[in-house]
Write a protein that holds these residues in place. Structure first.
Motif, PDB file in Angstrom:
ATOM      1  N   ARG A  62       0.847  -1.190   0.000  1.00  0.00           N
ATOM      2  CA  ARG A  62       0.000   0.000   0.000  1.00  0.00           C
ATOM      3  C   ARG A  62       0.893   1.254   0.000  1.00  0.00           C
ATOM      4  N   LYS A  63       0.246   2.405   0.010  1.00  0.00           N
ATOM      5  CA  LYS A  63       0.965   3.668   0.140  1.00  0.00           C
ATOM      6  C   LYS A  63       0.652   4.240   1.526  1.00  0.00           C
ATOM      7  N   GLY A  64       1.688   4.600   2.252  1.00  0.00           N
ATOM      8  CA  GLY A  64       1.488   5.020   3.633  1.00  0.00           C
ATOM      9  C   GLY A  64       1.756   6.490   3.841  1.00  0.00           C
ATOM     10  N   ILE A  65       0.863   7.151   4.616  1.00  0.00           N
ATOM     11  CA  ILE A  65       1.082   8.541   5.026  1.00  0.00           C
ATOM     12  C   ILE A  65       1.198   8.560   6.552  1.00  0.00           C
ATOM     13  N   GLY A  66       2.303   9.103   7.042  1.00  0.00           N
ATOM     14  CA  GLY A  66       2.505   9.248   8.482  1.00  0.00           C
ATOM     15  C   GLY A  66       2.671  10.711   8.838  1.00  0.00           C
ATOM     16  N   VAL A  67       1.738  11.227   9.633  1.00  0.00           N
ATOM     17  CA  VAL A  67       1.774  12.635  10.054  1.00  0.00           C
ATOM     18  C   VAL A  67       1.887  12.680  11.572  1.00  0.00           C
ATOM     19  N   ASP A  68       2.722  13.556  12.081  1.00  0.00           N
ATOM     20  CA  ASP A  68       2.791  13.760  13.524  1.00  0.00           C
ATOM     21  C   ASP A  68       3.363  15.144  13.778  1.00  0.00           C
ATOM     22  N   LEU A  69       2.873  15.801  14.827  1.00  0.00           N
ATOM     23  CA  LEU A  69       3.370  17.130  15.188  1.00  0.00           C
ATOM     24  C   LEU A  69       4.784  17.045  15.764  1.00  0.00           C
ATOM     25  N   ASN A  70       5.159  15.873  16.262  1.00  0.00           N
ATOM     26  CA  ASN A  70       6.440  15.676  16.921  1.00  0.00           C
ATOM     27  C   ASN A  70       7.512  15.287  15.889  1.00  0.00           C
ATOM     28  N   PRO A  71       8.549  16.111  15.684  1.00  0.00           N
ATOM     29  CA  PRO A  71       9.578  15.770  14.700  1.00  0.00           C
ATOM     30  C   PRO A  71      10.371  14.516  15.061  1.00  0.00           C
ATOM     31  N   ILE A  72      10.406  14.173  16.350  1.00  0.00           N
ATOM     32  CA  ILE A  72      11.061  12.916  16.753  1.00  0.00           C
ATOM     33  C   ILE A  72      10.295  11.730  16.184  1.00  0.00           C
ATOM     34  N   SER A  73       8.975  11.841  16.157  1.00  0.00           N
ATOM     35  CA  SER A  73       8.134  10.772  15.617  1.00  0.00           C
ATOM     36  C   SER A  73       8.440  10.503  14.148  1.00  0.00           C
ATOM     37  N   THR A  74       8.443  11.547  13.339  1.00  0.00           N
ATOM     38  CA  THR A  74       8.686  11.348  11.913  1.00  0.00           C
ATOM     39  C   THR A  74      10.136  10.935  11.653  1.00  0.00           C
ATOM     40  N   PHE A  75      11.063  11.382  12.501  1.00  0.00           N
ATOM     41  CA  PHE A  75      12.465  10.965  12.387  1.00  0.00           C
ATOM     42  C   PHE A  75      12.598   9.458  12.653  1.00  0.00           C
ATOM     43  N   VAL A  76      11.994   8.987  13.736  1.00  0.00           N
ATOM     44  CA  VAL A  76      12.049   7.556  14.077  1.00  0.00           C
ATOM     45  C   VAL A  76      11.414   6.723  12.972  1.00  0.00           C
ATOM     46  N   THR A  77      10.262   7.167  12.461  1.00  0.00           N
ATOM     47  CA  THR A  77       9.570   6.434  11.398  1.00  0.00           C
ATOM     48  C   THR A  77      10.438   6.332  10.146  1.00  0.00           C
ATOM     49  N   ARG A  78      10.988   7.469   9.723  1.00  0.00           N
ATOM     50  CA  ARG A  78      11.832   7.471   8.519  1.00  0.00           C
ATOM     51  C   ARG A  78      13.065   6.575   8.694  1.00  0.00           C
ATOM     52  N   MET A  79      13.735   6.689   9.831  1.00  0.00           N
ATOM     53  CA  MET A  79      14.957   5.911  10.043  1.00  0.00           C
ATOM     54  C   MET A  79      14.684   4.415  10.179  1.00  0.00           C
ATOM     55  N   THR A  80      13.490   4.068  10.648  1.00  0.00           N
ATOM     56  CA  THR A  80      13.115   2.658  10.736  1.00  0.00           C
ATOM     57  C   THR A  80      12.902   2.066   9.349  1.00  0.00           C
ATOM     58  N   ALA A  81      12.316   2.843   8.448  1.00  0.00           N
ATOM     59  CA  ALA A  81      11.894   2.309   7.155  1.00  0.00           C
ATOM     60  C   ALA A  81      12.905   2.497   6.030  1.00  0.00           C
ATOM     61  N   ILE A  82      13.682   3.545   6.078  1.00  0.00           N
ATOM     62  CA  ILE A  82      14.512   3.918   4.925  1.00  0.00           C
ATOM     63  C   ILE A  82      15.598   2.866   4.651  1.00  0.00           C
ATOM     64  N   PRO A  83      15.811   2.499   3.390  1.00  0.00           N
ATOM     65  CA  PRO A  83      16.853   1.513   3.086  1.00  0.00           C
ATOM     66  C   PRO A  83      18.251   2.114   3.227  1.00  0.00           C
ATOM     67  N   VAL A  84      19.154   1.359   3.820  1.00  0.00           N
ATOM     68  CA  VAL A  84      20.530   1.822   4.017  1.00  0.00           C
ATOM     69  C   VAL A  84      21.485   0.663   3.722  1.00  0.00           C
ATOM     70  N   ASP A  85      22.593   0.969   3.083  1.00  0.00           N
ATOM     71  CA  ASP A  85      23.618  -0.025   2.775  1.00  0.00           C
ATOM     72  C   ASP A  85      24.294  -0.491   4.072  1.00  0.00           C
ATOM     73  N   ILE A  86      24.128  -1.769   4.414  1.00  0.00           N
ATOM     74  CA  ILE A  86      24.656  -2.299   5.675  1.00  0.00           C
ATOM     75  C   ILE A  86      26.180  -2.219   5.715  1.00  0.00           C
ATOM     76  N   ASN A  87      26.813  -2.474   4.592  1.00  0.00           N
ATOM     77  CA  ASN A  87      28.283  -2.404   4.559  1.00  0.00           C
ATOM     78  C   ASN A  87      28.783  -0.988   4.845  1.00  0.00           C
ATOM     79  N   LEU A  88      28.011   0.006   4.386  1.00  0.00           N
ATOM     80  CA  LEU A  88      28.377   1.402   4.680  1.00  0.00           C
ATOM     81  C   LEU A  88      28.229   1.707   6.170  1.00  0.00           C
ATOM     82  N   ILE A  89      27.192   1.148   6.788  1.00  0.00           N
ATOM     83  CA  ILE A  89      27.010   1.326   8.236  1.00  0.00           C
ATOM     84  C   ILE A  89      28.212   0.746   8.976  1.00  0.00           C
ATOM     85  N   LYS A  90      28.582  -0.476   8.612  1.00  0.00           N
ATOM     86  CA  LYS A  90      29.714  -1.139   9.275  1.00  0.00           C
ATOM     87  C   LYS A  90      31.010  -0.365   9.072  1.00  0.00           C
ATOM     88  N   LYS A  91      31.248   0.091   7.851  1.00  0.00           N
ATOM     89  CA  LYS A  91      32.470   0.835   7.536  1.00  0.00           C
ATOM     90  C   LYS A  91      32.522   2.150   8.321  1.00  0.00           C
TER      91      LYS A  91
END
Length: 361
Positions: free
Chosen positions: A43-72
Protein backbone atom coordinates in the motif's frame (compact mmCIF):
# COMPACT_ATOMS: atom_id res chain seq x y z
CA UNK A 1 9.15 5.58 21.64
CA UNK A 2 6.29 5.87 24.12
CA UNK A 3 3.13 3.78 23.65
CA UNK A 4 3.96 1.98 20.42
CA UNK A 5 1.41 -0.25 18.72
CA UNK A 6 2.16 -3.94 17.97
CA UNK A 7 3.05 -4.01 14.26
CA UNK A 8 1.24 -7.31 13.63
CA UNK A 9 -2.07 -5.90 14.90
CA UNK A 10 -1.74 -2.84 12.65
CA UNK A 11 -0.79 -5.08 9.74
CA UNK A 12 -3.90 -7.29 10.12
CA UNK A 13 -6.21 -4.27 9.94
CA UNK A 14 -4.49 -2.82 6.88
CA UNK A 15 -4.47 -6.16 5.06
CA UNK A 16 -8.12 -6.80 5.86
CA UNK A 17 -9.57 -3.37 5.04
CA UNK A 18 -7.45 -2.21 2.10
CA UNK A 19 -6.17 -3.39 -1.27
CA UNK A 20 -2.70 -3.10 -2.77
CA UNK A 21 -1.97 0.39 -4.07
CA UNK A 22 -4.51 2.09 -1.78
CA UNK A 23 -3.55 4.99 0.48
CA UNK A 24 -3.44 4.51 4.27
CA UNK A 25 -3.18 7.47 6.66
CA UNK A 26 -2.17 7.80 10.31
CA UNK A 27 -2.37 11.47 11.43
CA UNK A 28 -0.82 10.58 14.85
CA UNK A 29 1.77 8.14 13.53
CA UNK A 30 4.08 7.99 16.56
CA UNK A 31 6.95 5.62 15.80
CA UNK A 32 5.38 4.74 12.46
CA UNK A 33 3.83 1.25 12.51
CA UNK A 34 0.94 2.33 10.24
CA UNK A 35 2.93 3.82 7.31
CA UNK A 36 5.62 1.15 7.65
CA UNK A 37 3.20 -1.78 7.64
CA UNK A 38 1.36 -0.15 4.74
CA UNK A 39 4.39 -0.13 2.45
CA UNK A 40 5.37 -3.63 3.52
CA UNK A 41 1.94 -4.76 2.27
CA UNK A 42 2.18 -2.93 -1.05
CA UNK A 43 0.00 0.00 0.00
CA UNK A 44 0.96 3.67 0.14
CA UNK A 45 1.49 5.02 3.63
CA UNK A 46 1.08 8.54 5.03
CA UNK A 47 2.50 9.25 8.48
CA UNK A 48 1.77 12.63 10.05
CA UNK A 49 2.79 13.76 13.52
CA UNK A 50 3.37 17.13 15.19
CA UNK A 51 6.44 15.68 16.92
CA UNK A 52 9.58 15.77 14.70
CA UNK A 53 11.06 12.92 16.75
CA UNK A 54 8.13 10.77 15.62
CA UNK A 55 8.69 11.35 11.91
CA UNK A 56 12.46 10.97 12.39
CA UNK A 57 12.05 7.56 14.08
CA UNK A 58 9.57 6.43 11.40
CA UNK A 59 11.83 7.47 8.52
CA UNK A 60 14.96 5.91 10.04
CA UNK A 61 13.11 2.66 10.74
CA UNK A 62 11.89 2.31 7.16
CA UNK A 63 14.51 3.92 4.93
CA UNK A 64 16.85 1.51 3.09
CA UNK A 65 20.53 1.82 4.02
CA UNK A 66 23.62 -0.03 2.78
CA UNK A 67 24.66 -2.30 5.67
CA UNK A 68 28.28 -2.40 4.56
CA UNK A 69 28.38 1.40 4.68
CA UNK A 70 27.01 1.33 8.24
CA UNK A 71 29.71 -1.14 9.27
CA UNK A 72 32.47 0.83 7.54
CA UNK A 73 31.34 4.14 9.07
CA UNK A 74 31.10 2.60 12.52
CA UNK A 75 34.71 1.43 12.24
CA UNK A 76 35.76 4.97 11.31
CA UNK A 77 33.92 6.41 14.33
CA UNK A 78 35.54 3.73 16.48
CA UNK A 79 39.06 4.64 15.32
CA UNK A 80 38.41 8.35 15.86
CA UNK A 81 36.88 8.39 19.33
CA UNK A 82 36.71 5.03 21.17
CA UNK A 83 40.05 5.48 22.95
CA UNK A 84 39.36 9.14 23.76
CA UNK A 85 36.06 8.18 25.37
CA UNK A 86 37.44 5.17 27.24
CA UNK A 87 40.18 7.36 28.76
CA UNK A 88 37.36 8.76 30.90
CA UNK A 89 36.50 5.29 32.24
CA UNK A 90 39.89 3.88 33.27
CA UNK A 91 40.40 2.03 36.52
CA UNK A 92 42.64 -0.71 37.94
CA UNK A 93 41.58 -4.35 38.19
CA UNK A 94 41.41 -5.40 41.84
CA UNK A 95 42.69 -8.88 40.90
CA UNK A 96 45.68 -8.26 38.61
CA UNK A 97 46.29 -4.52 39.01
CA UNK A 98 46.25 -3.88 35.26
CA UNK A 99 44.29 -1.09 33.56
CA UNK A 100 40.61 -1.99 33.17
CA UNK A 101 37.64 -0.17 31.62
CA UNK A 102 34.71 0.94 33.77
CA UNK A 103 31.44 -0.33 32.28
CA UNK A 104 29.17 1.23 34.88
CA UNK A 105 29.37 3.32 38.04
CA UNK A 106 26.71 3.11 40.76
CA UNK A 107 25.95 6.52 42.25
CA UNK A 108 24.19 7.62 45.44
CA UNK A 109 21.91 10.49 44.40
CA UNK A 110 21.85 12.25 47.78
CA UNK A 111 25.55 11.91 48.64
CA UNK A 112 26.59 12.56 45.03
CA UNK A 113 29.31 9.95 45.30
CA UNK A 114 30.13 6.67 43.54
CA UNK A 115 29.48 3.51 45.54
CA UNK A 116 30.64 0.80 43.15
CA UNK A 117 32.46 0.34 39.84
CA UNK A 118 31.61 -2.46 37.42
CA UNK A 119 34.46 -3.00 35.01
CA UNK A 120 36.01 -5.28 32.42
CA UNK A 121 39.63 -6.39 32.70
CA UNK A 122 41.20 -7.35 29.38
CA UNK A 123 44.01 -9.16 31.18
CA UNK A 124 41.70 -11.32 33.32
CA UNK A 125 39.14 -11.56 30.47
CA UNK A 126 36.23 -11.03 32.85
CA UNK A 127 33.89 -8.55 34.47
CA UNK A 128 34.21 -7.65 38.08
CA UNK A 129 33.14 -5.02 40.62
CA UNK A 130 34.87 -3.00 43.32
CA UNK A 131 34.53 0.01 45.59
CA UNK A 132 36.06 3.15 44.07
CA UNK A 133 39.60 3.75 45.29
CA UNK A 134 41.51 7.05 45.57
CA UNK A 135 42.62 6.91 41.92
CA UNK A 136 39.02 6.46 40.79
CA UNK A 137 37.81 9.38 42.92
CA UNK A 138 40.66 11.57 41.68
CA UNK A 139 39.76 10.79 38.05
CA UNK A 140 36.19 11.94 38.70
CA UNK A 141 37.45 15.16 40.33
CA UNK A 142 39.78 15.76 37.39
CA UNK A 143 36.93 15.32 34.90
CA UNK A 144 34.73 17.71 36.88
CA UNK A 145 37.32 20.46 36.28
CA UNK A 146 37.66 19.77 32.54
CA UNK A 147 35.86 21.66 29.80
CA UNK A 148 33.45 19.69 27.64
CA UNK A 149 35.31 19.65 24.30
CA UNK A 150 32.45 19.88 21.81
CA UNK A 151 28.87 21.08 21.46
CA UNK A 152 26.18 19.61 23.70
CA UNK A 153 22.54 20.68 24.26
CA UNK A 154 21.80 23.14 27.05
CA UNK A 155 18.02 23.28 26.51
CA UNK A 156 15.86 23.72 29.59
CA UNK A 157 13.19 21.15 30.32
CA UNK A 158 9.66 22.38 29.78
CA UNK A 159 7.87 21.08 32.85
CA UNK A 160 7.74 22.53 36.37
CA UNK A 161 5.84 19.88 38.33
CA UNK A 162 2.30 21.21 37.93
CA UNK A 163 1.45 18.93 35.03
CA UNK A 164 1.28 15.15 34.83
CA UNK A 165 5.06 14.86 35.09
CA UNK A 166 6.66 15.46 38.46
CA UNK A 167 9.66 17.78 38.57
CA UNK A 168 12.60 15.53 39.33
CA UNK A 169 15.82 17.33 40.24
CA UNK A 170 16.74 18.48 36.76
CA UNK A 171 15.96 21.83 35.12
CA UNK A 172 17.94 21.28 31.93
CA UNK A 173 19.32 18.56 29.67
CA UNK A 174 22.92 18.73 31.03
CA UNK A 175 21.63 18.11 34.57
CA UNK A 176 20.38 14.69 33.47
CA UNK A 177 23.97 13.50 32.95
CA UNK A 178 27.17 13.17 34.93
CA UNK A 179 29.99 15.43 33.71
CA UNK A 180 31.87 12.36 32.44
CA UNK A 181 28.98 11.05 30.38
CA UNK A 182 28.09 14.47 29.01
CA UNK A 183 31.71 14.84 27.91
CA UNK A 184 31.73 11.39 26.30
CA UNK A 185 28.43 12.05 24.50
CA UNK A 186 29.78 15.34 23.12
CA UNK A 187 32.89 13.58 21.76
CA UNK A 188 30.77 10.89 20.12
CA UNK A 189 28.15 13.26 18.69
CA UNK A 190 30.89 15.45 17.23
CA UNK A 191 32.23 12.44 15.29
CA UNK A 192 28.75 11.56 14.03
CA UNK A 193 28.19 15.10 12.79
CA UNK A 194 31.31 14.77 10.62
CA UNK A 195 29.69 12.04 8.48
CA UNK A 196 29.25 13.65 5.07
CA UNK A 197 26.30 11.69 3.63
CA UNK A 198 23.12 12.91 5.31
CA UNK A 199 21.22 9.60 5.30
CA UNK A 200 24.16 7.82 6.92
CA UNK A 201 24.62 10.66 9.41
CA UNK A 202 20.91 10.44 10.29
CA UNK A 203 21.20 6.68 10.85
CA UNK A 204 24.02 7.16 13.34
CA UNK A 205 22.16 9.99 15.06
CA UNK A 206 19.25 7.54 15.29
CA UNK A 207 21.58 5.05 17.00
CA UNK A 208 22.86 7.85 19.26
CA UNK A 209 19.38 8.87 20.41
CA UNK A 210 18.48 5.22 21.03
CA UNK A 211 21.14 5.12 23.77
CA UNK A 212 21.41 8.73 24.98
CA UNK A 213 18.79 8.26 27.74
CA UNK A 214 20.62 5.08 28.84
CA UNK A 215 23.69 7.25 29.47
CA UNK A 216 21.73 9.51 31.84
CA UNK A 217 21.23 9.57 35.60
CA UNK A 218 17.67 8.28 35.09
CA UNK A 219 18.72 4.61 34.92
CA UNK A 220 18.13 2.59 38.10
CA UNK A 221 20.52 -0.13 39.20
CA UNK A 222 19.06 -3.37 37.88
CA UNK A 223 19.15 -6.13 40.48
CA UNK A 224 20.39 -9.66 39.73
CA UNK A 225 17.51 -11.79 38.48
CA UNK A 226 15.30 -8.72 38.04
CA UNK A 227 14.06 -7.14 34.84
CA UNK A 228 15.89 -8.72 31.94
CA UNK A 229 17.68 -11.14 34.32
CA UNK A 230 20.61 -8.77 34.73
CA UNK A 231 23.86 -10.36 35.85
CA UNK A 232 25.66 -9.31 39.02
CA UNK A 233 27.96 -7.15 36.93
CA UNK A 234 25.37 -5.68 34.59
CA UNK A 235 26.42 -2.41 32.98
CA UNK A 236 23.13 -1.35 31.35
CA UNK A 237 19.71 -0.34 32.59
CA UNK A 238 16.54 1.28 31.20
CA UNK A 239 14.44 4.47 31.32
CA UNK A 240 12.17 3.41 34.14
CA UNK A 241 9.38 6.02 34.31
CA UNK A 242 7.60 8.37 31.91
CA UNK A 243 9.28 11.38 33.52
CA UNK A 244 12.78 12.71 34.15
CA UNK A 245 13.08 10.86 37.46
CA UNK A 246 16.54 10.26 38.91
CA UNK A 247 16.42 7.21 41.22
CA UNK A 248 18.18 7.25 44.63
CA UNK A 249 20.72 4.77 43.30
CA UNK A 250 21.46 5.26 39.63
CA UNK A 251 23.76 3.71 37.06
CA UNK A 252 26.20 5.68 34.93
CA UNK A 253 27.00 3.44 31.96
CA UNK A 254 30.07 3.71 29.72
CA UNK A 255 29.01 5.77 26.67
CA UNK A 256 31.16 3.89 24.15
CA UNK A 257 29.80 0.55 25.35
CA UNK A 258 26.24 1.85 24.98
CA UNK A 259 26.89 3.17 21.47
CA UNK A 260 28.58 -0.03 20.34
CA UNK A 261 25.51 -1.95 21.52
CA UNK A 262 23.22 0.52 19.72
CA UNK A 263 25.03 -0.34 16.49
CA UNK A 264 26.24 -3.94 16.79
CA UNK A 265 24.08 -5.70 19.40
CA UNK A 266 21.12 -7.96 18.61
CA UNK A 267 18.68 -5.02 18.74
CA UNK A 268 21.13 -2.55 17.21
CA UNK A 269 21.11 -0.59 13.97
CA UNK A 270 22.92 -3.21 11.86
CA UNK A 271 20.43 -5.97 12.62
CA UNK A 272 17.50 -3.56 12.54
CA UNK A 273 18.34 -2.15 9.14
CA UNK A 274 19.15 -5.63 7.77
CA UNK A 275 15.65 -6.68 8.83
CA UNK A 276 13.91 -3.57 7.44
CA UNK A 277 15.87 -3.79 4.16
CA UNK A 278 14.62 -7.36 3.76
CA UNK A 279 10.99 -6.63 4.69
CA UNK A 280 10.54 -3.37 2.78
CA UNK A 281 11.06 -4.25 -0.87
CA UNK A 282 10.27 -0.79 -2.24
CA UNK A 283 10.78 2.60 -0.60
CA UNK A 284 10.35 5.92 -2.34
CA UNK A 285 9.54 8.88 -0.16
CA UNK A 286 7.16 11.57 -1.36
CA UNK A 287 8.04 15.23 -0.83
CA UNK A 288 4.37 16.14 -1.30
CA UNK A 289 1.11 14.19 -1.54
CA UNK A 290 0.97 14.26 -5.37
CA UNK A 291 4.20 12.25 -5.50
CA UNK A 292 2.19 9.24 -4.25
CA UNK A 293 0.58 9.21 -7.70
CA UNK A 294 3.99 9.31 -9.35
CA UNK A 295 5.88 6.31 -7.99
CA UNK A 296 6.33 7.30 -4.35
CA UNK A 297 4.87 5.00 -1.69
CA UNK A 298 5.44 6.79 1.63
CA UNK A 299 4.76 10.38 2.71
CA UNK A 300 6.06 11.46 6.13
CA UNK A 301 5.31 14.94 7.40
CA UNK A 302 5.83 16.82 10.67
CA UNK A 303 2.51 18.63 10.71
CA UNK A 304 -0.52 19.52 12.82
CA UNK A 305 -3.31 16.94 12.53
CA UNK A 306 -5.87 19.78 12.83
CA UNK A 307 -4.65 21.11 9.47
CA UNK A 308 -4.47 17.97 7.35
CA UNK A 309 -6.09 19.55 4.30
CA UNK A 310 -3.05 21.81 3.96
CA UNK A 311 -1.01 18.77 2.90
CA UNK A 312 -3.60 16.11 1.90
CA UNK A 313 -6.41 16.74 -0.63
CA UNK A 314 -9.98 15.94 0.42
CA UNK A 315 -11.39 12.54 -0.53
CA UNK A 316 -7.94 11.16 -1.34
CA UNK A 317 -7.32 8.62 1.43
CA UNK A 318 -8.72 5.06 1.36
CA UNK A 319 -8.23 4.03 4.99
CA UNK A 320 -7.27 5.63 8.30
CA UNK A 321 -5.72 3.66 11.15
CA UNK A 322 -4.84 5.83 14.12
CA UNK A 323 -4.62 6.05 17.88
CA UNK A 324 -4.63 9.66 19.13
CA UNK A 325 -2.73 10.77 22.29
CA UNK A 326 -4.12 9.64 25.65
CA UNK A 327 -5.37 12.91 27.13
CA UNK A 328 -2.36 13.84 29.23
CA UNK A 329 -1.16 10.46 30.48
CA UNK A 330 1.91 10.52 28.23
CA UNK A 331 3.58 13.91 27.82
CA UNK A 332 5.07 13.13 24.40
CA UNK A 333 6.75 16.46 23.72
CA UNK A 334 8.23 16.85 27.17
CA UNK A 335 9.53 13.27 27.06
CA UNK A 336 10.96 13.90 23.58
CA UNK A 337 12.90 16.97 24.70
CA UNK A 338 15.98 14.88 25.56
CA UNK A 339 16.25 13.40 22.05
CA UNK A 340 15.12 16.55 20.21
CA UNK A 341 17.74 18.67 21.96
CA UNK A 342 20.59 16.44 20.76
CA UNK A 343 19.14 16.41 17.23
CA UNK A 344 18.71 20.23 17.32
CA UNK A 345 15.00 19.87 16.54
CA UNK A 346 12.39 22.38 17.71
CA UNK A 347 9.30 21.11 19.51
CA UNK A 348 6.12 23.10 19.00
CA UNK A 349 4.79 22.81 22.56
CA UNK A 350 1.99 25.34 22.04
CA UNK A 351 0.27 23.21 19.36
CA UNK A 352 0.50 19.87 21.17
CA UNK A 353 -2.96 18.57 22.11
CA UNK A 354 -2.64 17.37 25.69
CA UNK A 355 -3.68 18.07 29.28
CA UNK A 356 -0.95 20.01 31.04
CA UNK A 357 -1.56 22.73 33.60
CA UNK A 358 1.93 24.16 33.42
CA UNK A 359 1.55 24.72 29.67
CA UNK A 360 -2.01 25.97 30.21
CA UNK A 361 -3.64 23.17 28.24
Amino acid sequence: YWARKPHNVVSEYIENYTKEGEIVLDPFCGSGPTPIESIKLGRKGIGVDLNPISTFVTRMTAIPVDINLIKKTFEEIKVNCKNEINELYKTKCKKCGNVAIILATIWDREKKEPLELRYYCGNCKQRNAKKPDDDDLNLIKKIEKMDIPYWYPTRRLAYDGNGFMKKERADSIPELFTKRNLMALSILFNQIEKIKEQKLRDVFQFAFTSMSHLASKMCPVAKPGGKGHWSKFSATSFWALQSYWVPPLNMESNVWMLFRSAVEAKQGIINGKTDSNNQIKYYKEAKKFDDLNDGANIFLKTHNALELTQIIPKDSVDYVFTDPPYGGAVQYFELSTLWASWLKLDLNYKDEVTINKQQDK
